[in-house]
Design a protein around this motif. Structure first.
Motif, mmCIF file in Angstrom:
data_model
loop_
_atom_site.group_PDB
_atom_site.id
_atom_site.type_symbol
_atom_site.label_atom_id
_atom_site.label_comp_id
_atom_site.label_asym_id
_atom_site.label_seq_id
_atom_site.Cartn_x
_atom_site.Cartn_y
_atom_site.Cartn_z
ATOM 1 N N UNK A 63 0.895 -1.190 -0.034
ATOM 2 C CA UNK A 63 -0.150 0.052 0.011
ATOM 3 C C UNK A 63 0.694 1.316 -0.243
ATOM 4 N N UNK A 64 0.144 2.329 0.217
ATOM 5 C CA UNK A 64 0.964 3.795 0.084
ATOM 6 C C UNK A 64 0.358 4.478 1.231
ATOM 7 N N UNK A 65 1.237 5.353 1.718
ATOM 8 C CA UNK A 65 0.562 6.405 2.692
ATOM 9 C C UNK A 65 0.809 7.999 2.043
ATOM 10 N N UNK A 66 -0.395 8.625 2.086
ATOM 11 C CA UNK A 66 -0.416 9.938 1.418
ATOM 12 C C UNK A 66 -0.332 10.993 2.490
ATOM 13 N N UNK A 67 0.586 11.853 2.433
ATOM 14 C CA UNK A 67 0.789 12.645 3.537
ATOM 15 C C UNK A 67 0.719 14.126 3.174
ATOM 16 N N UNK A 68 0.540 15.202 4.127
ATOM 17 C CA UNK A 68 0.747 16.385 3.798
ATOM 18 C C UNK A 68 0.934 17.003 5.119
ATOM 19 N N UNK A 69 1.257 18.388 5.170
ATOM 20 C CA UNK A 69 1.956 18.978 6.443
ATOM 21 C C UNK A 69 3.379 19.265 6.420
ATOM 22 N N UNK A 70 4.078 19.267 5.443
ATOM 23 C CA UNK A 70 5.521 19.324 5.001
ATOM 24 C C UNK A 70 5.968 21.094 5.001
ATOM 25 N N UNK A 71 7.045 21.213 5.346
ATOM 26 C CA UNK A 71 7.531 22.672 5.237
ATOM 27 C C UNK A 71 7.125 23.047 3.854
ATOM 28 N N UNK A 72 7.404 22.300 2.720
ATOM 29 C CA UNK A 72 7.346 23.005 1.484
ATOM 30 C C UNK A 72 5.859 22.774 0.752
ATOM 31 N N UNK A 73 5.036 22.665 1.692
ATOM 32 C CA UNK A 73 3.428 22.636 1.253
ATOM 33 C C UNK A 73 3.084 21.581 0.100
ATOM 34 N N UNK A 95 7.647 7.988 -2.715
ATOM 35 C CA UNK A 95 7.416 7.576 -4.088
ATOM 36 C C UNK A 95 6.967 8.980 -5.185
ATOM 37 N N UNK A 96 6.487 9.868 -4.572
ATOM 38 C CA UNK A 96 6.070 11.137 -5.432
ATOM 39 C C UNK A 96 5.868 12.204 -4.517
ATOM 40 N N UNK A 97 6.032 13.390 -5.030
ATOM 41 C CA UNK A 97 5.705 14.648 -4.466
ATOM 42 C C UNK A 97 4.993 15.646 -5.453
ATOM 43 N N UNK A 98 3.799 16.351 -4.720
ATOM 44 C CA UNK A 98 3.223 17.230 -5.714
ATOM 45 C C UNK A 98 2.782 18.432 -5.107
ATOM 46 N N UNK A 99 2.736 19.504 -5.630
ATOM 47 C CA UNK A 99 2.537 20.637 -5.088
ATOM 48 C C UNK A 99 0.969 21.044 -5.002
ATOM 49 N N UNK A 127 0.147 26.249 3.073
ATOM 50 C CA UNK A 127 0.340 24.692 3.274
ATOM 51 C C UNK A 127 -0.898 24.222 3.070
ATOM 52 N N UNK A 128 -0.881 22.811 2.807
ATOM 53 C CA UNK A 128 -2.042 21.788 2.760
ATOM 54 C C UNK A 128 -2.184 21.531 4.260
ATOM 55 N N UNK A 129 -3.444 21.528 4.707
ATOM 56 C CA UNK A 129 -3.736 21.439 6.158
ATOM 57 C C UNK A 129 -4.436 20.354 6.502
#
Length: 188
Positions: free
Chosen positions: A27-37, A50-54, A60-62
């Motif tokens: 599976x995968x874990x999808x996360x937000x809350x990073x310094x780079x939004x 695996x990937x990063x998207x703005x 920020x994504x809250x």
């Protein structure tokens, strides 16, 4: 020595992490809350990114909500400091964006051009849901009704359709009080 901080997730709470477990425990874990939004996808077994998207949020994504759509497979909805919600689909599901509508297909194609290196593992932004006048603090997605309920820092609740992005209504009864949790169910 191995630097474990390279795979470290942000401070976890119910608003910034979603878990997707596939067949055989993969599976995968999808996360937000990073310094780079950004919105990030990690492998469940190794926490490898695996990937990063703005995703286009200003700030920020809250919060985020993971869900299954009967036509589109896995979707993610994010809320941001900019007062918007964003709808995402799995990048490897080419038919997903087409099934949402023609506008989503155009956004999907543009996003894929920009993210061609990450297309097999990432999430692709499809549409923006408008209506909040303050940061979005929480989300609840009801796949059976194809709607998302979002709560804002100023107490405003907004209800949108996910597939078409239509604003249905706002609920102002809680104005002046920050909303931290919402639940959207089809129970009568």
């Amino acid at each position: 020595t191995h630097d474990s901080s390279a795979n470290a997730l942000p401070q976890i709470d119910a608003r910034n992490v979603a878990l997707s477990v596939g067949a055989g425990g993969h599976g995968r874990i999808v996360t937000c809350g990073y310094w780079d939004s950004t919105l990030k996808v990690h492998a469940l077994d190794s926490l490898k990114e695996l990937s990063t998207s703005s995703g286009g949020h200003v700030g920020s994504i809250t919060c985020l909500q993971l869900g299954q759509d009967h036509c589109n497979g896995q979707i993610v909805i994010t809320g941001g400091e900019d007062g918007t919600c964003r709808v995402w689909v799995e990048a490897h599901s080419m038919g997903s964006a087409v099934a949402i509508d023609d506008i989503a297909y155009i956004n999907y194609e543009n996003e894929m051009d920009q993210q061609s290196k990450q297309k097999e593992n990432g999430m692709v932004y499809i549409r923006t849901l408008w209506g909040h006048t303050s940061p979005v603090t929480c989300l609840s997605y009801a796949a059976d009704m194809e709607v998302v309920l979002s709560g804002g820092a100023n107490g405003l609740l907004c209800l949108h359709t996910v597939r078409k992005g239509y604003f249905i209504r706002s609920i102002k009864n809680l104005m002046g009080n920050a909303v931290h949790h919402v639940l959207n169910t089809s129970a009568g």
